[in-house]
Write an enzyme that holds these catalytic residues in place. Structure first.
Site, mmCIF file in Angstrom:
data_model
loop_
_atom_site.group_PDB
_atom_site.id
_atom_site.type_symbol
_atom_site.label_atom_id
_atom_site.label_comp_id
_atom_site.label_asym_id
_atom_site.label_seq_id
_atom_site.Cartn_x
_atom_site.Cartn_y
_atom_site.Cartn_z
ATOM 1 N N CYS A 1 -43.555 -14.268 8.704
ATOM 2 C CA CYS A 1 -44.070 -15.571 7.961
ATOM 3 C C CYS A 1 -43.310 -15.392 6.775
ATOM 4 O O CYS A 1 -43.057 -14.286 6.049
ATOM 5 C CB CYS A 1 -45.397 -15.242 7.552
ATOM 6 N N CYS B 1 -45.187 -14.741 3.505
ATOM 7 C CA CYS B 1 -45.322 -13.342 3.181
ATOM 8 C C CYS B 1 -44.244 -12.283 2.821
ATOM 9 O O CYS B 1 -44.348 -11.697 2.071
ATOM 10 C CB CYS B 1 -45.759 -12.734 4.615
#
Length: 449
Positions: free
Chosen positions: A68, A71
């Site tokens: 991600c 993230c």
């Protein structure tokens, strides 16, 4: 001998009970727990998660996925915030869990997007919806470990409280008030504001905060340089109404973060759309909106620029041909209204135009509109977790597949029925021919030997 046996059994039971207490209370009975508070982000999984949550009163958990992009950008912010939070009088620990690898475990906490942050307070999870930049994140989380109501005993204490509170949340200071008056409200709105009671203060404080009698509750937003004074009454719902109405600035700039602040506010939303919220004309208009908001506390006022958030403007049918500024009243769902005759604002005397807009809205001279579909769906997708979107797409796909299989089965059944009907027709025809031939070969008047 039997007495000795019972004594040994009793000692064994006491020992077991003591061991159980040591396991249930690791921070107070045991010498230490296996998780150090050294300012580093803990890596947790399903094997040690529950132990970590029970070891700390406050722990912020980042449920992430290695692939991600959001993230990856969040990770260094958490790394920078972790040592600052570890130094607090009541430390807050930051941890992370690979929710993509441990999906079944993460489903316990309804993780449907990455990254998802939850703060566990005494083991109870709460969704974290605050800022994610390191310095702002620290400022936000400090509220969770602060007293519900801070007691200030001097001018120095007041100034120190305001400085430590920062600029991201409204601050309430009660001068000459009893702590019990505001304690319940402070607990209820702790995640959204700072609360304090100044028991000892000088006349300089009264001049600085512009109040002339006590008791008085002062509310101010340092970031927006806004201040309100409440002299009572302090009973019934009057106090809470004042607190609620001052949780937001008079006119709030709209973006992804501030929209979340509106979730718990049930007031209608007066939204002004400008070309660029940072230009000089817009700044003058924003001042007028603040004045209107101060006189209309039953409404929430906000604004945003098409230049800053073009996709969001599309949901309200704003394009290059739209005359701006445009004012609407939005229910923060799928409906909004235009006021007839006040669809847009001219450059001259905008204060009077805003007043006419509000008057027209209250008198019901409105046209109801529905938010446009594609852009709003995209906006919703940006607010909900990507895994939720995947699940919806998967379910739709399954439904379409079932429909296709059912239709194919129906077609096959129709074909089978058609073939069986065809065979029956052929059989009936063959039987009729054979019966006809038989009748020709044997007539009633003939006899067999």
């Amino acid at each position: 001998m039997q007495h000795i046996y019972h004594l040994l059994l009793l000692l064994l039971m006491l020992a077991c009970a003591l061991l159980s207490l040591l396991q249930l209370c690791p921070t107070s009975w045991a010498s230490s727990h296996p998780f150090p508070i050294d300012g580093r982000v803990l890596e947790l999984d399903e094997s040690n998660f529950d132990s970590a949550i029970s070891s700390f009163d406050y722990i912020l958990v980042d449920f992430y996925a290695p692939w991600c992009g959001h993230c990856k950008r969040l990770a260094p912010q958490l790394d920078a915030a972790a040592p600052l939070l570890a130094k607090l009088d009541k430390p807050i620990v930051i941890a992370k869990v690979d929710a993509d690898k441990f999906r079944r475990f993460a489903s316990r906490f309804e993780i449907d997007g990455f990254p998802t942050l939850k703060i566990f307070i005494h083991g109870v999870p709460i969704e974290y919806v605050g800022p994610r930049k390191a310095d702002l994140l620290v400022q936000f989380l400090k509220k969770f470990v602060a007293p519900d109501v801070s007691i200030l005993e001097s001018d120095v204490a007041v100034n120190s409280f305001v400085e430590n509170a920062g600029t991201d949340f409204p601050i309430y200071i009660g001068f000459g008030m009893n702590e019990s008056i505001i304690s319940e409200i402070a607990i209820k709105y702790k995640k959204k504001a700072w609360f304090s009671i100044a028991k000892e203060f000088s006349d300089d404080m009264m001049i600085a905060y512009d109040f002339d009698k006590v008791p008085a509750l002062i509310s101010f937003h340092p970031k927006y340089n806004e201040r309100s004074i409440f002299y009572g009454p302090f009973e019934d719902n009057f106090l809470e109404d004042f607190v609620k109405q001052n949780l937001l600035p008079l006119s709030i700039p709209i973006n992804y973060d501030t929209l979340k602040l509106l979730n718990d506010d049930d007031r209608k939303f007066v939204l002004t759309i400008v070309e660029d919220e940072t230009d000089e004309k817009s700044l003058k208009l924003i001042k007028l909106l603040r004045a209107a908001a101060s006189a209309n506390r039953d409404l929430v006022f906000g604004y945003f620029g098409v230049k800053q958030w073009e996709d969001f403007a599309d949901t309200f049918e704003v394009n290059k041909k739209t005359k701006l500024p445009k004012m609407i009243v939005w229910d923060r769902n799928e409906e909004y209204v235009l006021v007839v005759g006040s669809e847009s604002l001219d450059e001259e005397d905008q204060g009077s135009q805003i007043s006419r807009f509000l008057e027209g809205y209250r008198e019901g001279r409105t046209v109801q509109k529905t938010i446009s579909g594609p852009s709003f769906i995209g906006f919703l997708n940006s607010l909900i977790g990507i895994r939720t979107v995947y699940i919806i797409v998967f379910l739709v796909g399954v439904f379409m597949l079932i429909q296709h299989i059912t239709k194919q089965d129906d077609d096959d059944n129709d074909n089978d029925n058609h073939q069986r009907g065809k065979h029956r027709v052929e059989d009936d025809a063959s039987g009729s021919v054979a019966q006809s031939e038989s009748r020709q070969a044997y007539q009633p008047g003939d006899k067999e030997d």
